[in-house]
Design an enzyme around this catalytic site. Structure first.
Site, PDB file in Angstrom:
ATOM      1  N   ASP B 134       0.851  -1.184   0.000  1.00  0.00           N
ATOM      2  CA  ASP B 134       0.000   0.000   0.000  1.00  0.00           C
ATOM      3  C   ASP B 134       0.891   1.240   0.000  1.00  0.00           C
ATOM      4  O   ASP B 134       1.714   1.418   0.905  1.00  0.00           O
ATOM      5  CB  ASP B 134      -0.912  -0.018   1.231  1.00  0.00           C
ATOM      6  CG  ASP B 134      -2.109   0.887   1.047  1.00  0.00           C
ATOM      7  OD1 ASP B 134      -2.432   1.250  -0.107  1.00  0.00           O
ATOM      8  OD2 ASP B 134      -2.735   1.230   2.062  1.00  0.00           O
ATOM      9  N   HIS B 141      -4.290  13.740   0.728  1.00  0.00           N
ATOM     10  CA  HIS B 141      -4.569  12.885   1.882  1.00  0.00           C
ATOM     11  C   HIS B 141      -3.424  12.967   2.898  1.00  0.00           C
ATOM     12  O   HIS B 141      -3.655  13.120   4.099  1.00  0.00           O
ATOM     13  CB  HIS B 141      -4.773  11.438   1.427  1.00  0.00           C
ATOM     14  CG  HIS B 141      -4.877  10.444   2.540  1.00  0.00           C
ATOM     15  ND1 HIS B 141      -5.985  10.345   3.362  1.00  0.00           N
ATOM     16  CD2 HIS B 141      -4.000   9.487   2.992  1.00  0.00           C
ATOM     17  CE1 HIS B 141      -5.790   9.373   4.258  1.00  0.00           C
ATOM     18  NE2 HIS B 141      -4.595   8.850   4.058  1.00  0.00           N
ATOM     19  N   GLU B 206     -11.059   3.918   2.744  1.00  0.00           N
ATOM     20  CA  GLU B 206     -10.078   4.734   2.027  1.00  0.00           C
ATOM     21  C   GLU B 206     -10.198   4.441   0.540  1.00  0.00           C
ATOM     22  O   GLU B 206     -10.145   3.280   0.127  1.00  0.00           O
ATOM     23  CB  GLU B 206      -8.639   4.454   2.497  1.00  0.00           C
ATOM     24  CG  GLU B 206      -8.347   5.025   3.876  1.00  0.00           C
ATOM     25  CD  GLU B 206      -6.864   5.015   4.272  1.00  0.00           C
ATOM     26  OE1 GLU B 206      -6.482   5.767   5.186  1.00  0.00           O
ATOM     27  OE2 GLU B 206      -6.082   4.249   3.672  1.00  0.00           O
ATOM     28  N   GLU B 208      -8.895   4.142  -3.027  1.00  0.00           N
ATOM     29  CA  GLU B 208      -7.586   3.959  -3.654  1.00  0.00           C
ATOM     30  C   GLU B 208      -7.722   3.338  -5.048  1.00  0.00           C
ATOM     31  O   GLU B 208      -8.694   2.643  -5.344  1.00  0.00           O
ATOM     32  CB  GLU B 208      -6.698   3.039  -2.795  1.00  0.00           C
ATOM     33  CG  GLU B 208      -6.513   3.536  -1.367  1.00  0.00           C
ATOM     34  CD  GLU B 208      -5.359   2.878  -0.628  1.00  0.00           C
ATOM     35  OE1 GLU B 208      -4.513   2.229  -1.280  1.00  0.00           O
ATOM     36  OE2 GLU B 208      -5.307   3.018   0.605  1.00  0.00           O
ATOM     37  N   ASP B 240      -9.327   0.469   1.248  1.00  0.00           N
ATOM     38  CA  ASP B 240      -8.414   0.116   2.333  1.00  0.00           C
ATOM     39  C   ASP B 240      -9.091   0.446   3.662  1.00  0.00           C
ATOM     40  O   ASP B 240      -8.768   1.435   4.317  1.00  0.00           O
ATOM     41  CB  ASP B 240      -7.116   0.920   2.150  1.00  0.00           C
ATOM     42  CG  ASP B 240      -6.093   0.661   3.237  1.00  0.00           C
ATOM     43  OD1 ASP B 240      -6.132  -0.420   3.849  1.00  0.00           O
ATOM     44  OD2 ASP B 240      -5.253   1.550   3.462  1.00  0.00           O
ATOM     45  N   ARG B 244      -9.493   3.580  12.668  1.00  0.00           N
ATOM     46  CA  ARG B 244      -8.685   4.756  13.036  1.00  0.00           C
ATOM     47  C   ARG B 244      -8.241   4.773  14.486  1.00  0.00           C
ATOM     48  O   ARG B 244      -7.125   5.226  14.799  1.00  0.00           O
ATOM     49  CB  ARG B 244      -9.471   6.043  12.747  1.00  0.00           C
ATOM     50  CG  ARG B 244      -9.875   6.233  11.309  1.00  0.00           C
ATOM     51  CD  ARG B 244      -8.661   6.362  10.413  1.00  0.00           C
ATOM     52  NE  ARG B 244      -9.074   6.541   9.029  1.00  0.00           N
ATOM     53  CZ  ARG B 244      -8.270   6.350   8.000  1.00  0.00           C
ATOM     54  NH1 ARG B 244      -7.011   5.972   8.177  1.00  0.00           N
ATOM     55  NH2 ARG B 244      -8.701   6.517   6.769  1.00  0.00           N
ATOM     56  N   GLN B 247      -5.529   2.272  14.808  1.00  0.00           N
ATOM     57  CA  GLN B 247      -4.356   2.746  14.058  1.00  0.00           C
ATOM     58  C   GLN B 247      -3.540   3.755  14.862  1.00  0.00           C
ATOM     59  O   GLN B 247      -2.306   3.680  14.933  1.00  0.00           O
ATOM     60  CB  GLN B 247      -4.826   3.366  12.739  1.00  0.00           C
ATOM     61  CG  GLN B 247      -3.704   3.766  11.791  1.00  0.00           C
ATOM     62  CD  GLN B 247      -4.239   4.301  10.459  1.00  0.00           C
ATOM     63  OE1 GLN B 247      -5.437   4.280  10.212  1.00  0.00           O
ATOM     64  NE2 GLN B 247      -3.352   4.770   9.607  1.00  0.00           N
ATOM     65  N   LYS B 260      -5.536  -2.280   9.662  1.00  0.00           N
ATOM     66  CA  LYS B 260      -5.753  -2.429   8.226  1.00  0.00           C
ATOM     67  C   LYS B 260      -5.971  -3.891   7.824  1.00  0.00           C
ATOM     68  O   LYS B 260      -6.596  -4.152   6.804  1.00  0.00           O
ATOM     69  CB  LYS B 260      -4.519  -1.925   7.460  1.00  0.00           C
ATOM     70  CG  LYS B 260      -4.124  -0.487   7.760  1.00  0.00           C
ATOM     71  CD  LYS B 260      -4.978   0.482   6.984  1.00  0.00           C
ATOM     72  CE  LYS B 260      -4.421   1.901   7.074  1.00  0.00           C
ATOM     73  NZ  LYS B 260      -5.113   2.812   6.145  1.00  0.00           N
ATOM     74  N   THR B 264      -9.510  -5.747   3.136  1.00  0.00           N
ATOM     75  CA  THR B 264      -9.293  -4.787   2.049  1.00  0.00           C
ATOM     76  C   THR B 264     -10.168  -5.270   0.901  1.00  0.00           C
ATOM     77  O   THR B 264     -10.092  -6.445   0.536  1.00  0.00           O
ATOM     78  CB  THR B 264      -7.807  -4.786   1.626  1.00  0.00           C
ATOM     79  OG1 THR B 264      -6.993  -4.498   2.765  1.00  0.00           O
ATOM     80  CG2 THR B 264      -7.547  -3.756   0.527  1.00  0.00           C
ATOM     81  N   GLU B 381     -10.880  12.437   6.917  1.00  0.00           N
ATOM     82  CA  GLU B 381     -10.687  13.763   6.341  1.00  0.00           C
ATOM     83  C   GLU B 381     -12.006  14.535   6.243  1.00  0.00           C
ATOM     84  O   GLU B 381     -12.076  15.707   6.633  1.00  0.00           O
ATOM     85  CB  GLU B 381     -10.070  13.634   4.944  1.00  0.00           C
ATOM     86  CG  GLU B 381      -8.656  13.098   4.955  1.00  0.00           C
ATOM     87  CD  GLU B 381      -8.224  12.618   3.582  1.00  0.00           C
ATOM     88  OE1 GLU B 381      -7.731  13.439   2.801  1.00  0.00           O
ATOM     89  OE2 GLU B 381      -8.407  11.420   3.287  1.00  0.00           O
TER      90      GLU B 381
END
Lengths: 432, 432
Positions: B134, B141, B206, B208, B240, B244, B247, B260, B264, B381
């Protein structure tokens, strides 16, 4: 289980063998001279050919099914078997190779069809490694490295709660003896703000225990700590080669990447959990003031016997030492008792969020340094970040590894009343 | 290469299809009703069955060899083919399915032996993923997340030199439509010093771009940037999923791990590099003052046409919206032009130290947010770390994901004079 600690083998070189007595019987994948890769078992100076053993019907029942899988060109299907079936296979193997086996004369008659001189065989990776995870459970290493990078704050606040780990690169794990090419990459010269590109100048080894996963779990189904042992099939030595200058520049904020992914070397033999059972120990007491592990990491049996007492040794032989006939020099002696978290805690943590483990997945323990000088599992630590060169026989010294340097790792289990056993070697030579 | 942009297909649903016109022809692995997994090609509302096509000898020469490999139950062997052979296969496939094909009546006569309604098929992962990496090339971001965690120092000093990436977990990559179980894990409640264990409270997506590696490289042999394109076989969407709270607690010092590795999600179709060729663009100019990439990351052709103009969309439908018949709500619209590094730069960087890529390896781009509100590729975000809830139709709002929430990602390529094409969907619903 029958006590097999006193048994001898009719294969003379196995008895008093430093690594591979009858009590070890590690599995691997090898090619005999002129032959294709297949599964085998190390016994003394020989390799017992499982493909040949299957062809001659030496196993019966469940053990025979297991032998078919263990005789293939990768051990994944064998590792996927329930521990009980792998155990049945191990018992028949012990019987076949023990002194007084009714099969001895039949096996001897098969000669080199069945038993190959190990020195003439080529070893391969024992399994296709699906995912490789590198942990960081060597607390002395974490402290030593932390002191170099963060003198005020060597151990991060999560360390004593979380068995820290990260995903490593599976595709570049190589078997002992494979040359290791010095990587090129970016690094930031001291005092500068613009990186340079070139060959790694701070190439290091890391001494680790490797852990082979046996049966896996379904995605979303954690493995409780009490069941973790059933999912661990075996162990090896692991050298997590590290490019320190590249690592320092790249690792923020997502962790090490190219500084590790150029190569990781493992010893070829899967030393089984059963073979290591006599060398289990109580998990060393946490220093006073350390928090208790969270519930999902706590299990009475794991605390009582979840650690391993395995002596770990690192030797270095430079090109010049080789040319002058000087033997490899021991540069570190450590022990797996330096793990802050047990293997079962690593498995329970890895899967607690639902991550799926598969047969043939590999864990590294993280660098296993001890608390004393002479027990440090990397040159970064031994030389204090390259400031104190390590003197070597013949007048040489090293801060980091140079072309032609060979790193050799060994492991040894000792216990009163038991034969000593080892892991075989994990070797790699730097080429530029 | 012949210009195929004006061609139509004799399969009516392909013409003006939002995702899968004749010009796309992405590959995947599917099971038709009652059938085993096999390779296929999306064309309009149908899937062209490559196993059946091979059985009926529809391809010839090199393309026929490629079709045999593409018709298997994973695309790895097909991805390993040289780009020229994959291209020959694509040309014959285009001829077979184009209006006026001499084969049209023969193919039509085969009916559902050859062309399955896509809605009745089950999709699988298109390949066995050896290693998953990744990256972190979405600079908006990186800036947005950096501002939340390090207000004084949002972008680390290495960002504009190093295409930052880390190893991800391959075993838990799942195909679109697979439910995603909320992970349990450790997190540190705000203002406290002792972590708690429990279900993730800050579950995020996320957005991607996924990148499929075709032919690989040998360990120790970097792929020069000028050759990187030949090693990239195709693209997909990638979610992904990120925990949070877990993390933030676990990621120091070695990067994200359990936050993570629980899941996925990827879209099932490999959209080929050939199909995306018309949507290539010059790499957007680096802002004034940004350093020039180091030599190994710099290639004139890559700068001129190494970026992609692909619109990326994220939609959210809560359980309540579904129950009330409210359609999914768009919560982000971004573009792959928000990548600070090109795909070729990612490949060149990944291998520059000698890391080995293999056919079927997968890269994620990292979260692709744009600079404006409404273009942000994660809830972290959009909600500024959970402080500004996102209002949804029907009076609901979200900071992070709740049980029953479905995240849907789509991609669209548009260019004057070309049919629009898309990637299909990348969907996942949270279950507790």
């Amino acid at each position: 289980m029958t006590d097999t600690s006193r048994l001898h083998s009719w294969i003379a070189s196995a008895n008093q063998h430093a690594d591979f007595p009858l009590q070890n019987l590690p599995l691997g994948v090898f090619s005999p001279v002129g032959g294709e890769p297949r599964g085998g078992v190390a016994i003394g100076e020989l390799i017992f050919d499982l493909k040949a053993a299957v062809a001659h019907d030496l196993f019966s029942g469940e053990a025979a099914e297991a032998a078919v899988l263990a005789g293939g060109d990768s051990l994944n299907a064998f590792l996927a078997l329930p521990a009980a079936i792998r155990g049945a296979f191990r018992r028949q193997l012990t019987e076949l190779l023990a002194e007084g086996s009714p099969q001895q004369s039949r096996l001897e008659a098969l000669g080199e069809q069945l038993l190959h001189p190990a020195r003439a065989c080529r070893m391969h990776l024992p399994a296709r490694i699906g995912d490789y995870t590198d942990f960081y459970v060597g607390i002395h290493h974490a402290l030593n490295v932390g002191r170099l990078f963060r003198p005020d704050n060597p151990l991060l606040p999560n360390y004593k709660y979380v068995p820290i780990g990260y995903h490593g690169r599976a595709s570049t794990i190589v078997v002992s003896g494979t040359p290791v090419r010095r990587p090129h990459g970016q690094s930031l010269p001291p005092g500068q703000s613009v990186p340079v590109f070139g060959p790694c100048r701070r190439l290091d080894y890391e001494l680790e225990l490797g852990i082979w996963i046996g049966t896996g779990n379904e995605q979303g189904q954690p493995i409780p700590i009490g069941e973790a042992g059933e999912h661990v099939a075996g162990f090896c030595l692991l050298n997590d080669w590290s490019a320190r200058d590249m690592q320092a520049w790249e690792y923020q904020p997502l962790g090490p990447f190219l500084s590790k992914s150029f190569a990781t070397t493992i010893s070829p033999w899967v030393v089984t959990a059963e073979a290591l059972a006599p060398y289990r120990k109580a998990q060393p007491a946490r220093p006073q003031g350390d928090p208790q592990p969270l519930d999902y990491l706590l299990d009475a049996r794991d605390q009582a016997e979840g650690a391993f007492d395995i002596e770990l040794e690192v030797l270095l032989q430079t090109r010049s030492m080789r040319e002058r006939g000087l033997p490899p020099e021991r540069i570190a002696l450590s022990n797996t008792l330096n793990m802050y978290w047990t293997v079962a805690q690593m498995v329970a943590h890895h899967t607690v969020g639902g991550c799926k483990l598969q047969p043939g997945d590999l864990f590294g323990s993280g660098t296993l340094s001890g608390p004393e000088p002479g027990s440090l599992g990397s040159l970064l630590e031994t030389t204090r970040g390259g400031r104190l060169p390590l003197p070597l026989p013949g007048g040489e010294q090293r801060t980091y590894l140079e072309a032609g340097d060979e790193i050799i790792m060994r492991a040894r289990c000792r216990r009163e009343g038991f034969p000593s056993l080892g892991f075989g070697e994990c070797r790699g030579t730097i080429v530029d």
